[in-house]
Design an enzyme around this catalytic site. Sequence first.
Site, PDB file in Angstrom:
ATOM      1  CG  MET A  12     -12.180  69.479  16.429  1.00 60.16           C
ATOM      2  SD  MET A  12     -11.989  69.294  14.668  1.00 60.16           S
ATOM      3  CE  MET A  12     -11.357  67.634  14.593  1.00 60.16           C
ATOM      4  CB  CYS A  13     -17.577  65.200  16.549  1.00 57.88           C
ATOM      5  SG  CYS A  13     -18.645  65.489  15.137  1.00 57.88           S
ATOM      6  N   PRO A  14     -17.721  66.265  19.684  1.00 56.20           N
ATOM      7  CG  PRO A  14     -18.692  65.943  21.808  1.00 56.20           C
ATOM      8  CD  PRO A  14     -17.356  66.013  21.093  1.00 56.20           C
ATOM      9  CG  ASP A  39     -15.461  66.403  12.963  1.00 57.33           C
ATOM     10  OD1 ASP A  39     -15.327  65.440  12.179  1.00 57.33           O
ATOM     11  OD2 ASP A  39     -15.239  66.320  14.178  1.00 57.33           O
TER      12      ASP A  39
END
Lengths: 76, 351
Positions: A12-14, A39
């Site tokens: 998942m970001c970041p 993502d």
Amino acid sequence: MSHYTLDAKRLMCPMPVIRTQDKVAELKTGDTLEVTCTDPGALNDIPAWCRINGHVVISSSEEKGEVIITVKVGEA
Amino acid sequence: MATTQRKAVALISGGLDSLLAAKAVMEQGVHVEGINFYTGFCVEGHTHAIRKKDKAKPKRNNALWVAEQLGIKLHIVDIIEEYKDVVINPSHGYGQHMNPCLDCKGFMVKKAHEWIQENNFDFIITGEVIGQRPMSQRKDTMPVIARESGAGDLLVRPLCAQHLPATLPEQEGWLDREQMFDFSGRTRKPQMALAESYGFEDYAQPAGGCCFLTDEKYSKKISDLWESRGVRDYELDDIMLLKVGRHIRPKKHFKIIIGREEGENNFLSGYRKMFASLKTTSHAGPLALLDSVNGELSDEDIQLAAQITARYSQGRTADKVEVEFTNKQGVSKLIEVTPMAPSKLDEAWHV
Ligand code: SF4
């Protein structure tokens, strides 16, 4: 000039941005890195990171839940 | 001969204060780069990617956005592993919820201090303001952060510098104290006025803090996790899952995580190798993960979880709903249950 790939799926970001950053740090100007993520946030974040740090996104696509972004490494 | 340009690293959270603090120092001719720490709890990033309904409005990462506004480089540092000790054993305790703000700030400044030593930078900038936050940003805690981080007088807080003792950059004449500020208290007005004078618009104004640990509901879920497992520990997957779905604990030894919409269901399905799962087959419905403390689930547990999952499906009022149970190894079986009546679903089960 070489081409590299990076698997950032399920992160998942970041995290995809961090992995891209850390990988790019090992590469040379002109090398290309193809990052695969799941993502969709990466579609905004990786290009933003490239603009800030002087790298260029040469292609990006989204298909079947996978985002593929190719980055060309700029001057250090 | 031109004097050497001094270099500073600014802690960039993505909020307004760190944006202004970095800008104030850049205005004095210092070369500034940003550093952003990813703890796993940051509000920036993921949650918006998980929930489908937010997809129409692309989510921006505010730390990257801030760096772009300032025209500076941003270094994002993964501190997930090391940060665990800050959350689990904060020497200064927690704030209102599970937020260990004072230890957290000290830790981040310490990491920034290590970074400037490795990268030959001269000092560190934060957007702290005296009296802004009850725990970490008080007159008496400001020196604690400077001391415990090891940064000492290399730590500059431009927004309230005039209330604090002169730092090394001021003593050396790299920064003019008069061109920094005297903000204090909870008011946001001076920051907003300064943002306007710099021409910044559309900046983020997070309500609570910079992370999920200031969120009451999120904090409760962490406490529940630690209590049920009997240990204060977590993995990144655990804290990600706390942001997703409904969490229902009908028995002490297991909880059910039920997707609330398609985005969450997709996200949860990525965990089907790590958890047993349930999915209604006779009716459209959510995906549910079963998180059991010792990995064991009796037939009775599965039955109960299936009834609860069915209650959140389109078949909630049907007599019978068919539910597919899949274990971690991917072996499935079909079971038929009566959806649990809302009155039977104990409020106390909701984590
Ligand atoms: S709100 Fe979260 S990230 Fe911000 S200082 Fe407190 S614990 Fe750290």
